[in-house]
Scaffold this motif. Structure first.
Motif, short mmCIF file in Angstrom:
data_model
loop_
_atom_site.label_atom_id
_atom_site.label_comp_id
_atom_site.label_asym_id
_atom_site.label_seq_id
_atom_site.Cartn_x
_atom_site.Cartn_y
_atom_site.Cartn_z
N VAL A 164 0.96 -1.03 0.16
CA VAL A 164 -0.15 -0.25 -0.23
C VAL A 164 0.87 0.86 -0.38
O VAL A 164 0.79 2.20 -0.68
N SER A 165 1.92 1.35 0.89
CA SER A 165 3.11 2.02 1.10
C SER A 165 4.42 1.78 0.79
O SER A 165 4.53 1.19 1.60
N PRO A 166 4.23 2.57 -0.47
CA PRO A 166 5.90 1.85 -0.72
C PRO A 166 6.91 1.85 0.02
O PRO A 166 7.16 2.45 1.54
N HIS A 167 8.48 1.06 0.46
CA HIS A 167 8.48 0.62 1.28
C HIS A 167 9.70 2.11 0.78
O HIS A 167 10.51 2.20 -0.30
N ARG A 168 10.19 3.08 1.85
CA ARG A 168 11.17 4.17 2.02
C ARG A 168 12.24 4.32 2.83
O ARG A 168 12.38 3.80 3.78
N PHE A 169 13.63 3.70 2.12
CA PHE A 169 14.98 4.13 2.97
C PHE A 169 16.05 5.93 2.91
O PHE A 169 15.06 6.09 2.53
N THR A 170 15.38 5.94 4.07
CA THR A 170 16.31 7.47 3.87
C THR A 170 17.70 6.66 4.46
O THR A 170 17.85 6.21 6.12
N PHE A 171 19.44 7.15 3.95
CA PHE A 171 20.12 7.26 4.58
C PHE A 171 21.15 8.72 4.66
O PHE A 171 20.76 9.43 3.62
N SER A 172 21.35 9.12 6.33
CA SER A 172 22.31 10.57 6.20
C SER A 172 23.19 9.94 7.45
O SER A 172 23.65 9.72 8.24
N GLY A 173 24.49 10.69 7.56
CA GLY A 173 25.13 11.28 8.39
C GLY A 173 25.24 12.53 9.35
O GLY A 173 24.25 12.99 9.53
N ALA A 174 26.45 12.87 10.01
CA ALA A 174 26.07 13.37 10.96
C ALA A 174 25.94 15.13 9.81
O ALA A 174 26.72 15.21 9.11
#
Length: 251
Positions: A241-251
């Motif tokens: 229903v709601s696609p997989h969403r990945f976030t990547f971030s550093g400091a």
């Protein structure tokens, strides 16, 4: 010596503000990671199911490091006694620019399951192990609906300390995202789903056990809404229903 001291004393009021300005204007070191290349997939595997679709967007953090999002849509399938499966593996190279970097990975999605299951994982694999560099696990999640209709969702993030490692590693890692969906075919369920996620697993997340001091915690939650409906006709389905969403971030 007295003349030198007198000279410094007379000029210090004008020299100190200039030194302070230089220090304040000097660029601060950016301890972050940088992307190397784009997301790629060695190929998906799917049977009686649509091919997964993905997209991504990159941006910068406030400290100037790289960051980005990755979105994966696993689509939907439905059918009586349907045997279907879909799997996608996505990977992207990155490099740690300091001795170590706090990296946060977010994971969110909503999927309806019936006689079906899913699994999601995100790991960072170093170019060379040693001197603190090793595989780092951010997501290790799976769920099976059994013979019930269940809505499975997740909205959480996890921060881990990723180390530069040896000269052979050079701060180089590969981020690997794996998503797999499958129906149970004509196998009868038992009315209960099978759960296996990264906060309930014992002895399986070796990376977490080995480097527990590097795990700065998880934020967010997982949900599993059991609709309490047995599937007597063995209708097998999933709907992302709601696609997989990945976030990547550093400091």
């Amino acid at each position: 010596m007295r003349r030198l001291n007198a000279l410094l004393a007379s000029r210090w009021p004008t020299v100190f503000p200039a030194l302070l300005t230089v220090v304040l204007l000097a660029p601060a070191p950016v301890l972050a990671f940088k992307w190397l290349g784009d997301w790629s997939t060695p190929g998906g595997q799917f049977s009686n199911a649509p091919s997964p679709k993905y997209s991504n967007a990159d941006f910068k953090t406030s400290s100037g490091g790289d960051a980005g999002t990755l979105t994966v849509d696993m689509g939907q399938v439905a059918g009586t006694n349907l045997q279907a499966a879909s799997k996608i593996v996505l990977q992207r190279n990155l490099q740690i620019t300091g001795n170590a970097e706090d990296i946060t990975v977010g994971n969110s999605f909503i999927t309806d399951l019936q006689n079906a299951g899913l699994s999601v994982s995100v790991v960072f694999v170093p170019l060379a192990n040693g001197q603190g560099a090793h595989q780092v696990t951010f997501v290790n999640f799976s769920k099976n609906a059994g013979d019930r209709q269940r809505t499975v969702s997740s909205d959480r993030s996890k921060t881990r300390l990723v180390r530069y490692g040896s000269a052979a590693n050079g701060g180089n890692y590969t981020a690997i995202v794996t998503i797999q969906y499958q129906t149970d075919g004509n196998r009868s369920g038992n009315g209960r789903g099978r759960d296996d996620d990264d906060h309930g697993r014992r002895g399986r997340d070796r990376d977490r056990d080995r480097d527990r001091d590097d795990d700065h915690g998880r934020r967010g939650h997982d949900r599993d809404d059991d609709h309490g409906c047995h599937s007597s006709n063995l209708t097998n389905s999933w709907n992302n229903v709601s696609p997989h969403r990945f976030t990547f971030s550093g400091a």
